[in-house]
Write a protein that holds these residues in place. Sequence first.
Motif, PDB file in Angstrom:
ATOM      1  N   VAL A  98     103.325  37.171 102.404  1.00  3.68           N
ATOM      2  CA  VAL A  98     102.613  35.887 102.294  1.00  3.68           C
ATOM      3  C   VAL A  98     102.969  35.222 100.965  1.00  3.68           C
ATOM      4  N   ILE A  99     102.946  36.010  99.908  1.00  5.29           N
ATOM      5  CA  ILE A  99     103.253  35.477  98.575  1.00  5.29           C
ATOM      6  C   ILE A  99     104.699  34.997  98.499  1.00  5.29           C
ATOM      7  N   VAL A 100     105.627  35.829  98.960  1.00  7.44           N
ATOM      8  CA  VAL A 100     107.052  35.500  98.862  1.00  7.44           C
ATOM      9  C   VAL A 100     107.393  34.276  99.712  1.00  7.44           C
ATOM     10  N   LEU A 101     106.955  34.282 100.970  1.00 10.34           N
ATOM     11  CA  LEU A 101     107.276  33.134 101.827  1.00 10.34           C
ATOM     12  C   LEU A 101     106.649  31.853 101.284  1.00 10.34           C
ATOM     13  N   GLY A 102     105.405  31.940 100.836  1.00  2.00           N
ATOM     14  CA  GLY A 102     104.759  30.767 100.254  1.00  2.00           C
ATOM     15  C   GLY A 102     105.491  30.267  99.035  1.00  2.00           C
ATOM     16  N   ALA A 103     105.931  31.192  98.188  1.00  2.68           N
ATOM     17  CA  ALA A 103     106.653  30.798  96.974  1.00  2.68           C
ATOM     18  C   ALA A 103     108.005  30.166  97.299  1.00  2.68           C
ATOM     19  N   VAL A 104     108.719  30.741  98.262  1.00  2.50           N
ATOM     20  CA  VAL A 104     110.024  30.181  98.651  1.00  2.50           C
ATOM     21  C   VAL A 104     109.844  28.762  99.195  1.00  2.50           C
ATOM     22  N   ILE A 105     108.800  28.563 100.004  1.00  3.83           N
ATOM     23  CA  ILE A 105     108.518  27.214 100.516  1.00  3.83           C
ATOM     24  C   ILE A 105     108.186  26.273  99.363  1.00  3.83           C
ATOM     25  N   ALA A 106     107.342  26.749  98.447  1.00  2.69           N
ATOM     26  CA  ALA A 106     106.918  25.909  97.316  1.00  2.69           C
ATOM     27  C   ALA A 106     108.100  25.511  96.439  1.00  2.69           C
ATOM     28  N   LEU A 107     109.055  26.407  96.257  1.00  9.64           N
ATOM     29  CA  LEU A 107     110.220  26.089  95.426  1.00  9.64           C
ATOM     30  C   LEU A 107     111.124  25.064  96.096  1.00  9.64           C
ATOM     31  N   GLY A 108     111.118  25.021  97.411  1.00  8.35           N
ATOM     32  CA  GLY A 108     111.860  23.995  98.138  1.00  8.35           C
ATOM     33  C   GLY A 108     113.363  24.079  98.030  1.00  8.35           C
ATOM     34  N   LYS A 109     113.881  25.230  97.686  1.00  2.45           N
ATOM     35  CA  LYS A 109     115.338  25.387  97.564  1.00  2.45           C
ATOM     36  C   LYS A 109     115.933  25.803  98.897  1.00  2.45           C
ATOM     37  N   HIS A 110     117.049  25.194  99.265  1.00  2.45           N
ATOM     38  CA  HIS A 110     117.737  25.565 100.499  1.00  2.45           C
ATOM     39  C   HIS A 110     118.445  26.894 100.275  1.00  2.45           C
ATOM     40  N   MET A 111     118.256  27.813 101.222  1.00  4.32           N
ATOM     41  CA  MET A 111     118.906  29.120 101.158  1.00  4.32           C
ATOM     42  C   MET A 111     120.015  29.171 102.201  1.00  4.32           C
ATOM     43  N   PRO A 112     121.044  29.975 101.969  1.00  6.95           N
ATOM     44  CA  PRO A 112     122.005  30.206 103.051  1.00  6.95           C
ATOM     45  C   PRO A 112     121.263  30.809 104.247  1.00  6.95           C
ATOM     46  N   THR A 113     121.663  30.448 105.443  1.00  2.51           N
ATOM     47  CA  THR A 113     120.963  30.897 106.651  1.00  2.51           C
ATOM     48  C   THR A 113     120.885  32.416 106.721  1.00  2.51           C
ATOM     49  N   GLY A 114     121.961  33.098 106.405  1.00  3.13           N
ATOM     50  CA  GLY A 114     121.966  34.569 106.446  1.00  3.13           C
ATOM     51  C   GLY A 114     120.955  35.171 105.483  1.00  3.13           C
ATOM     52  N   ALA A 115     120.847  34.596 104.296  1.00  2.01           N
ATOM     53  CA  ALA A 115     119.884  35.103 103.312  1.00  2.01           C
ATOM     54  C   ALA A 115     118.457  34.855 103.780  1.00  2.01           C
ATOM     55  N   ALA A 116     118.202  33.696 104.356  1.00  2.00           N
ATOM     56  CA  ALA A 116     116.867  33.394 104.869  1.00  2.00           C
ATOM     57  C   ALA A 116     116.514  34.315 106.030  1.00  2.00           C
ATOM     58  N   MET A 117     117.481  34.590 106.906  1.00  5.00           N
ATOM     59  CA  MET A 117     117.250  35.513 108.018  1.00  5.00           C
ATOM     60  C   MET A 117     116.953  36.916 107.507  1.00  5.00           C
ATOM     61  N   ALA A 118     117.712  37.355 106.510  1.00  4.08           N
ATOM     62  CA  ALA A 118     117.479  38.688 105.939  1.00  4.08           C
ATOM     63  C   ALA A 118     116.098  38.768 105.295  1.00  4.08           C
ATOM     64  N   LEU A 119     115.712  37.723 104.581  1.00  4.64           N
ATOM     65  CA  LEU A 119     114.410  37.707 103.925  1.00  4.64           C
ATOM     66  C   LEU A 119     113.280  37.836 104.939  1.00  4.64           C
ATOM     67  N   VAL A 120     113.270  36.969 105.949  1.00  2.00           N
ATOM     68  CA  VAL A 120     112.179  37.037 106.925  1.00  2.00           C
ATOM     69  C   VAL A 120     112.249  38.323 107.744  1.00  2.00           C
ATOM     70  N   GLY A 121     113.453  38.810 107.992  1.00  2.94           N
ATOM     71  CA  GLY A 121     113.605  40.048 108.757  1.00  2.94           C
ATOM     72  C   GLY A 121     113.031  41.253 108.045  1.00  2.94           C
TER      73      GLY A 121
END
Length: 195
Positions: A98-121
Amino acid sequence: MRNSPLYAFALSILVATPALAHTGAGSVSGFASGFGHPIGGLDHLLAMIAGGILASQQGGKSLWLLPVSFVAMMVVGGALGIAGVAVPFVELGIVGSVIVLGAVIALGKHMPTGAAMALVGVLAIFHGHAHGTEMPVDASGFEYGLGFALATAMLHAVGLGLGLAAQKAAEKFAPVAVRIGGGVIAAAGLALFAA
């Protein structure tokens, strides 16, 4: 009523109880219980809705790849839990998601798709493990798993819809609103951590 789905969603958040998501309390079997588990706890609600919001924020193929990655890895985590394979720090991982996803959204930085998939996975494994370990012995694993996978997909769709609606409502205001929403999600995660 035109806004009845919105009211139903708001009501589901108000009545969600984090304690029921991880105690095994109540009747837990089959599809309905599997479906209710992600919806029954604020930690799961926030993380899964945040996954959808993150997907909308990332755009492109992430609109479907992030939710699919989350659900797929959550099923893997559920299978590990059902099989009795220990995953360390599951509760901390759930709150941390919850903290990590909220923080990533709050920062508003675009991530490479693979990195975003790995993070949520990776984060989804914790949620799935909690679902799997709390499935009763006499429950149908397939029905229970189908229930929590569908509820998770639905919560991602809610987050995706919220993120896309915010972007459409006001192109200039949407990025700030989504980032503020991410900050609120991260703050709620910190409150769950402190509880």
